[in-house]
Scaffold this active site. Structure first.
Site, PDB file in Angstrom:
ATOM      1  N   ASP A 433    -116.008  16.594 -68.490  1.00 22.61           N
ATOM      2  CA  ASP A 433    -114.955  16.705 -67.487  1.00 22.61           C
ATOM      3  C   ASP A 433    -115.067  15.541 -66.503  1.00 22.61           C
ATOM      4  OD1 ASP A 433    -112.747  17.868 -66.318  1.00 22.61           O
ATOM      5  OD2 ASP A 433    -113.723  19.783 -65.884  1.00 22.61           O
ATOM      6  N   GLU A 436    -112.876  10.246 -63.293  1.00 20.85           N
ATOM      7  CA  GLU A 436    -111.751   9.428 -62.823  1.00 20.85           C
ATOM      8  C   GLU A 436    -111.920   8.957 -61.378  1.00 20.85           C
ATOM      9  OE1 GLU A 436    -110.335  12.966 -65.370  1.00 20.85           O
ATOM     10  OE2 GLU A 436    -111.234  12.807 -63.361  1.00 20.85           O
ATOM     11  N   ASP A 499    -105.469  19.608 -66.517  1.00 23.80           N
ATOM     12  CA  ASP A 499    -105.198  20.832 -65.773  1.00 23.80           C
ATOM     13  C   ASP A 499    -103.707  21.140 -65.642  1.00 23.80           C
ATOM     14  OD1 ASP A 499    -107.894  20.864 -65.565  1.00 23.80           O
ATOM     15  OD2 ASP A 499    -107.979  20.324 -63.454  1.00 23.80           O
TER      16      ASP A 499
END
Length: 793
Positions: A433, A436, A499
């Site tokens: 995950d 970024e 998401d």
């Protein structure tokens, strides 16, 4: 808490909220663009040019070379061109060696590979690329300089707050469509859009923010362009500033881009992925169902789900545990949470015996106050600021975290070793995950800054975890479940869409994002079935998302509310089970498509334009797709069950009725909840298998379904590997396959009753004909050699 959570620091340092400024703004910045060639020379098979600018300043140094017969690279700098370094984006410098020729006229230089020629006009400057017939398929947009007050410039640079940014502008034909740029959640055709390529935790899937920024695009003119950089970049694609050009700007003091010419878009993707790398084939179990939620809070919850999946006979191969496998506020220090998940060795053993693989969550951010943080600081394994201090950002739980510097080889090995014990216990894969949030001001071990490395960080992060998995399970067994992406990320499968909200509108955005990602050179992707966040989806939304989610390259249920099918009622459970069984029956077909993707770079999920490039009707279609080359999937994107979809020319077979349908038309219909439009393309070979609950079970009888007009081919790759060829000539339908030692049921669709069936290399156990469905149904016992079946009509 809310005020802290939505603080300016969180917006800027974690979410990377950023405005997008136009490339061309004469009131703010100074521009210098290519004016004319001052001098040129040939060196090492390259044309090297010195190009004067307008207004006059330090001249541009430009280098043009062929990386293959149909791939041209342009590099430019100020006062010189830096040494060429293909890494980390490229895995090779050349596609092939090329014999080139160079001629000069009064007006231009002509540089040719025989397949593609590059014409450089001397004055005024203009670069064009032509195919072997002389058609111009790529041309700099030079007439933009005539727009005196609102100009668009060709190759050049601008000075921004003392820094140099390079830019370029390309002609956009009146009917040209443009695709790619990574995972973008808007329309598939990017014409009319202005795109900031700067990865971020988007927190959603319904805006122009993106987890996966890839500076590569393809167009309906038959070429693709890779801007070889990890820097912040803006593309204006026939946007509101200028409808006639594709302009791009990169935050870098030099420019490197490669143009690939097909003209077949599949060939463009093949060249791009050959240069930037292709994935190894993911393990078969990864193509089964993944079940997850955010989060299973303890061992009891996880094991209850495992037991119920088996009791309800819903096939499944992977169970995922989100951050709760670690202690709260310890995300991510790799320390097991014994309170919530006691005796992990026993837990892994029991789940393994039930046929489940385990996936664990992680992020590359290490919280202050943990032993791993202290160790990382002492060894210098985290990103630093310009003064040498460790950089900290707030993570999604508002913990102060440091960011692992994967350009440091020692840090990379240290991070790999954190996975070793878990992998040794039986963990099969990690969900990578985040990734970024690298700050622009960061300084990496390799000397580069966050501006240069922000978008490339996923390549180092996911590559490190991929290698950790391979180290334990062997070469060719690597796998991650990543969120962020960049050019070259396809080498480390697989990524998912992030998401999304649990709405029909977001479901459409996720589909568009996946298809955009497919045309960006990434063969595998997935998404959260049911949507990730928001109120619990309605049973209809859950079912509709699952139907196409189970016909995606990889399939995972995940969300902040439960995503197990029994949570949505008996009807939803029944439909979900049937579509999961459909997916598992198609595993031989899916795995064969995956093998093709790894060999060629052609994606598993394909926008129609990739298979029907010459059909202008397909250019903007982004709410249906081909699953492999043979199955057309039409998701239902509303509660009522209405669909409108395009059937390209040719004959199609309705999957549910097994009746043929003529293509070349638009279809409007309302479909019941238990189905979606699913059609078989003519000239298709689809291998299937009888039902299993997970891929560790034995596959019994194999099934081969054939719908052929004249000829079909499949490179079959499953538990055996061989080509399957079908041809029709003079009333004889011929199938060649094998060698195989399996029993195969072979079904030919839309056929007349045969006069006879001949079989060599196998025993024909039975032959039946169904007049209503027009099917020829054979049972063949193969003998471990090539088999030829002739159906004489």
């Amino acid at each position: 808490m809310e005020n802290n959570y939505f603080s300016e620091r969180y917006y800027l340092e974690y979410l990377h909220k950023a405005g997008r400024e136009p490339i061309f703004d004469r009131l703010r910045w100074k521009y210098h663009y290519a004016s004319h060639v001052d001098s040129w020379a040939v060196q090492d098979g390259k044309i090297k040019l010195i190009v004067e600018t307008e207004p006059k300043a330090i001249p541009l140094h430009v280098e043009v070379s062929f990386l293959g017969e149909q791939a041209v690279m342009l590099r430019a700098g100020i006062g010189g061109v830096p040494a060429f370094d293909p890494e980390p984006i490229m895995v090779k410098k050349l596609l092939e060696s090329v014999e080139t020729s160079i001629t000069e006229s009064d007006e231009a230089l002509h540089f040719s590979s025989g397949r593609v020629s590059c014409q450089v006009r001397k004055k005024p400057w203009c670069l064009k690329l032509k195919d072997e017939k002389g058609k111009v398929f790529f041309e700099e947009y030079v007439s933009g300089v005539l727009r005196s007050w609102f100009p668009v410039y060709p190759l050049g640079y601008k000075i921004v707050d003392g820094e140099t940014h390079f830019f370029e502008s390309i002609c956009l034909r009146p009917n040209e469509s443009v695709y790619g740029f990574g995972e973008r959640f808007g329309p598939l055709d990017k014409r009319g859009q202005s795109l900031l390529l700067w990865n971020s935790d988007t927190t959603l899937t319904s805006s122009d923010r993106s987890y996966k920024s890839i500076p590569f695009y393809v167009t309906s003119e038959g070429y693709g362009l890779l801007l070889k950089t990890g820097c912040k970049t803006v593309f204006e694609v026939g946007s509101e500033y200028c409808y006639n050009s594709i302009s791009f700007e990169t935050w870098k003091d030099c420019l490197e881009y490669i143009v690939f010419y097909g003209p077949d878009l599949k060939h463009v993707l093949k060249m791009y992925t050959e240069l930037t790398g292709r994935p190894s084939l993911p393990p078969l179990w990864s193509f089964g169902l993944w079940m997850s939620r955010a989060t299973y809070r303890n061992r009891r919850e996880l094991e209850e789900v495992a037991q119920r999946l088996r009791a309800q006979q819903v096939p499944c191969d992977v169970l995922h545990i989100d951050p709760s496998w670690m202690k709260p506020k310890h995300y991510c220090d790799f320390e097991w949470n014994e309170d919530a998940f006691p005796d992990p060795d026993d837990m892994f053993k029991k789940l393994r015996e039930m046929g489940f693989k385990i996936c664990l969550w992680e992020q590359p951010y290490i919280p202050k106050g943990t032993a791993m943080y202290k160790e990382g600081v002492e060894k210098g394994f985290f990103l630093k600021d310009r003064d040498g201090g460790v950089i900290h950002i707030p993570d999604f739980e508002l913990c102060e975290v440091a960011i692992v510097d994967f350009t440091n080889p020692e840090a990379r090995e240290w991070y790999k070793n954190k996975h070793s014990d878990l992998l040794g216990k039986g963990v099969s894969v990690f969900k990578c995950d985040m990734g970024e949030a690298v700050p622009e001001k960061a300084v990496f071990h390799n000397g580069k800054t966050g501006v240069e490395m922000h978008n490339l960080y996923p390549l180092y992060y996911q590559g490190t975890v991929f290698e950790a998995v391979e180290k334990v399970y062997g070469r060719g067994s690597g796998l991650v479940w990543g969120r962020s992406g960049c050019a070259g990320i396809q080498r480390y499968p697989v990524q998912w869409s992030g998401d999304s909200h649990a709405t029909f509108e977001d479901m459409a955005c996720v589909l568009r994002g996946g298809l955009s990602y497919s045309l960006s050179g990434v063969p595998f992707w997935s998404h959260d079935i049911g949507g990730f966040q928001g109120p619990k989806p309605s049973p209809t939304l859950y079912v509709r998302w699952a139907q196409w989610g189970l016909l995606s390259p990889l399939s995972r249920c995940h969300g902040t509310t439960p995503r197990e099918p029994w949570e949505y009622g008996e009807e939803a459970l029944r439909i979900f089970r049937e579509f999961t069984r459909l997916r598992y029956s198609l595993l031989p077909y899916i795995y064969s498509c995956a093998y093709e993707a790894c060999e060629t770079g052609i994606p598993v999920a394909r926008p129609l334009v990739l298979e029907y490039q010459d059909d202008p009707n397909t250019r903007k279609i982004d709410l249906e797709y081909l699953f492999g080359s043979s199955l057309l999937v039409v998701p239902v994107l509303n509660e009522e069950g209405y669909v409108e979809y395009y059937l390209p020319k040719g004959e199609w077979l309705n999957w549910w009725s097994r009746k043929p349908i003529k293509g070349g038309c638009w279809v409007k219909e309302r479909v019941p909840l238990q189905v979606i439009p699913l059609l078989v393309r003519e000239n298709s070979v689809i291998p299937r298998v009888t039902l299993v609950q997970h891929v560790g079970e034995k596959f019994e009888e194999m099934i081969l379904e054939i719908f052929v007009k004249d000829k079909a081919f499949l490179n079959y790759f499953f538990d055996e590997s061989f080509p399957i060829e079908v041809s029709r000539e003079n009333n004889v339908l011929r199938l060649k396959m094998g060698p195989s030692r399996k029993t195969w049921r072979i079904v030919f669709y839309n056929e007349n009753k045969p006069l006879r069936v001949n079989c060599t290399g196998g025993d024909l156990a039975s032959c039946e004909y169904n007049r209503e469905l027009k099917t020829i149904d054979l049972k063949i016992l193969l003998k471990g050699e090539s088999c030829v079946i002739e159906v004489v009509e």
